[in-house]
Design a protein around this motif. Structure first.
Motif, PDB file in Angstrom:
ATOM      1  N   SER A  77       0.706  -1.219  -0.067  1.00 52.23           N
ATOM      2  CA  SER A  77      -0.098  -0.266   0.042  1.00 52.23           C
ATOM      3  C   SER A  77       0.811   1.223   0.218  1.00 52.23           C
ATOM      4  N   TYR A  78       2.180   1.301  -0.206  1.00 53.45           N
ATOM      5  CA  TYR A  78       3.054   2.268  -0.121  1.00 53.45           C
ATOM      6  C   TYR A  78       4.136   2.088  -1.034  1.00 53.45           C
ATOM      7  N   SER A  79       4.883   3.327  -1.176  1.00 49.13           N
ATOM      8  CA  SER A  79       5.887   3.194  -2.303  1.00 49.13           C
ATOM      9  C   SER A  79       7.394   2.823  -1.252  1.00 49.13           C
ATOM     10  N   TRP A  80       8.279   1.774  -2.049  1.00 50.97           N
ATOM     11  CA  TRP A  80       9.532   1.229  -1.343  1.00 50.97           C
ATOM     12  C   TRP A  80      10.342   1.131  -2.328  1.00 50.97           C
ATOM     13  N   LEU A  81      11.651   0.958  -1.886  1.00 52.09           N
ATOM     14  CA  LEU A  81      12.832   0.455  -2.619  1.00 52.09           C
ATOM     15  C   LEU A  81      13.675  -0.410  -1.798  1.00 52.09           C
ATOM     16  N   ASP A  82      13.831  -1.702  -2.094  1.00 51.32           N
ATOM     17  CA  ASP A  82      14.414  -2.683  -1.209  1.00 51.32           C
ATOM     18  C   ASP A  82      15.366  -3.585  -1.982  1.00 51.32           C
ATOM     19  N   VAL A  83      16.314  -3.973  -1.341  1.00 50.71           N
ATOM     20  CA  VAL A  83      17.157  -5.287  -1.877  1.00 50.71           C
ATOM     21  C   VAL A  83      16.710  -6.433  -1.645  1.00 50.71           C
ATOM     22  N   ALA A  84      16.805  -7.327  -2.754  1.00 46.62           N
ATOM     23  CA  ALA A  84      16.361  -8.730  -2.479  1.00 46.62           C
ATOM     24  C   ALA A  84      17.148  -9.482  -1.761  1.00 46.62           C
ATOM     25  N   ASN A  85      16.992  -9.260  -0.140  1.00 46.50           N
ATOM     26  CA  ASN A  85      17.940  -9.698   0.834  1.00 46.50           C
ATOM     27  C   ASN A  85      17.830 -11.082   1.218  1.00 46.50           C
ATOM     28  N   ALA A  86      16.601 -11.838   1.176  1.00 48.28           N
ATOM     29  CA  ALA A  86      16.506 -13.190   1.274  1.00 48.28           C
ATOM     30  C   ALA A  86      17.352 -13.927   0.177  1.00 48.28           C
ATOM     31  N   ARG A  87      17.156 -13.408  -1.223  1.00 52.84           N
ATOM     32  CA  ARG A  87      18.072 -14.199  -2.317  1.00 52.84           C
ATOM     33  C   ARG A  87      19.472 -13.832  -2.288  1.00 52.84           C
ATOM     34  N   ALA A  88      19.774 -12.734  -1.779  1.00 47.40           N
ATOM     35  CA  ALA A  88      21.254 -12.353  -1.692  1.00 47.40           C
ATOM     36  C   ALA A  88      22.003 -13.281  -0.600  1.00 47.40           C
ATOM     37  N   PHE A  89      21.225 -13.615   0.478  1.00 43.83           N
ATOM     38  CA  PHE A  89      22.006 -14.306   1.499  1.00 43.83           C
ATOM     39  C   PHE A  89      22.025 -15.885   1.378  1.00 43.83           C
ATOM     40  N   ARG A  90      20.526 -16.275   0.485  1.00 42.60           N
ATOM     41  CA  ARG A  90      20.494 -17.387   0.015  1.00 42.60           C
ATOM     42  C   ARG A  90      21.633 -17.826  -0.803  1.00 42.60           C
ATOM     43  N   ARG A  91      21.989 -17.104  -1.794  1.00 42.83           N
ATOM     44  CA  ARG A  91      23.047 -17.323  -2.717  1.00 42.83           C
ATOM     45  C   ARG A  91      24.269 -17.407  -2.058  1.00 42.83           C
ATOM     46  N   ALA A  92      24.815 -16.488  -1.139  1.00 44.12           N
ATOM     47  CA  ALA A  92      25.995 -16.387  -0.245  1.00 44.12           C
ATOM     48  C   ALA A  92      26.063 -17.644   0.275  1.00 44.12           C
ATOM     49  N   THR A  93      24.978 -18.350   0.928  1.00 42.80           N
ATOM     50  CA  THR A  93      25.119 -19.736   1.700  1.00 42.80           C
ATOM     51  C   THR A  93      25.111 -20.862   1.063  1.00 42.80           C
ATOM     52  N   GLU A  94      24.585 -20.728  -0.329  1.00 42.02           N
ATOM     53  CA  GLU A  94      24.701 -21.863  -1.455  1.00 42.02           C
ATOM     54  C   GLU A  94      26.234 -22.097  -1.935  1.00 42.02           C
TER      55      GLU A  94
END
Length: 344
Positions: free
Chosen positions: A155-172
């Motif tokens: 319901s509002y404007s935002w800008l975010d980083v895909a944090n879950a995907r980033a740390f998933r890739r790092a862990t993998e």
């Protein structure tokens, strides 16, 4: 040259010239281009007071910083974000109004801004999972953009980083290198971004059938001392981690210091992956150059994010009836010298 002189040169009213320079839609495009060309040729910069009178705006953007008594004012991530938004504000003739208040004074600060019409919009940083600021700003009808997002973000404007995907890739990546004793040094898990990073880490571990050791899960304000103290205690264990995933390059430097004091070489005896905000004062590419990046990192520029957040907010101020603007930025996983195969 002032506004009056520019108006006389063009044969237009001062109001028309001011509105043309400030992007008002009621000004014909041909007139706008003529005014902008004349202003550029004369090296004319609009007077902020005149602009406020012409537009009926405060020409200021509010940033409210809740002070918890920790490291807010020396946080280089906050500083780079402010640099990014400030560049856009200055370019568009806006001032940045920074209010530093106690944690329990945030609501009062926003209500005063709205009542006094002292700002045209508000920038929100470091949102929590269920952040009360969102509903408050919607109630006050103040245009705002969130750097990050909450659990419900439609319901509002935002800008975010895909944090879950980033740390998933790092862990993998670490799992592919044979690491199984992996420690997560997260940011404060009262904040939404840290919870998403934890989720990405846990999902990657679960998919490979690797149990998460609760002793290897930590969260705190992202300082060098936090990384150093936590890593020092963990590396002294008999079952010490062979790898660390760290929520910022700042505590990652502390992890590297702790490893070095114990004669451990990063990238060989212990591996480190961090989230790298491409900080202006701490350049991952420049540490120990020209050997390449010091840390393997999930990269995203906090300064670029600040610039884009400011652009979105100013567009909402100019066009308040537009739908929410929502952007999710992917990160780059950049290989550095801090990762290698798990030691046998």
């Amino acid at each position: 040259m002032n506004l009056k002189e520019l108006s006389e040169q063009l044969g237009l009213s001062q109001t028309t010239v001011s509105r043309a320079l400030n992007g008002y839609p009621e000004v014909r495009e041909a007139t706008r281009q003529r005014v902008q060309a004349a202003a550029k040729a004369a090296n004319y910069t609009p007077n902020s007071r005149a602009r406020k009178l012409a537009t009926g705006r405060s020409m200021a953007i509010g940033h409210v910083l809740p002070l918890s008594g920790r490291e807010e004012l020396v946080n280089p991530i906050f500083a780079d974000f402010i640099t990014g938004v400030g560049e856009v504000y200055a370019r568009e003739g806006y001032d940045l109004l920074l209010s530093m208040v106690p944690v329990d004074g945030v609501e009062t600060a926003y209500r005063q801004m709205a009542a006094n019409a002292s700002v045209d919009g508000v920038m929100v940083q470091a949102p929590t999972l269920h952040d009360p600021r969102i509903a408050l700003l919607q109630e006050l009808e103040l245009p705002f953009v969130v750097h990050g997002r909450t659990a419900v973000a439609d319901s509002y404007s935002w800008l975010d980083v895909a944090n879950a995907r980033a740390f998933r890739r790092a862990t993998e990546l670490l799992l592919d290198l044979g690491h199984r004793r992996i420690c997560l040094l997260n940011g404060q898990e009262t904040l939404d971004f840290a919870l998403r990073r934890r989720r990405g880490f846990e999902e990657a571990m679960a998919e490979r059938g690797v149990p998460v050791n609760p002793d290897f899960m930590h969260n705190d304000a992202m300082t060098e001392q936090y990384g150093y103290r936590t890593a020092s205690a963990l590396l002294d264990r008999d079952d010490a981690p062979t790898a660390f995933i760290v929520s910022s390059m700042i505590p990652a430097v502390g992890v590297r210091r702790a490893a070095g004091e114990r004669g451990l070489r990063t990238g060989r005896d212990v591996s480190i992956i961090c989230h790298d905000d491409v900080l202006s004062y701490m350049d991952n590419d420049g540490i120990n150059a020209p050997k390449g990046p010091a840390f393997t990192a999930t990269r995203s520029s906090i300064r670029d994010a600040g610039q884009r957040c400011a652009e979105i907010l100013l567009s909402l101020i100019d066009n308040p009836n537009q739908p929410p603007v929502q952007e999710l930025w992917e990160t780059d996983l950049t290989l550095g010298r801090s990762t290698g195969p798990a030691p046998s």
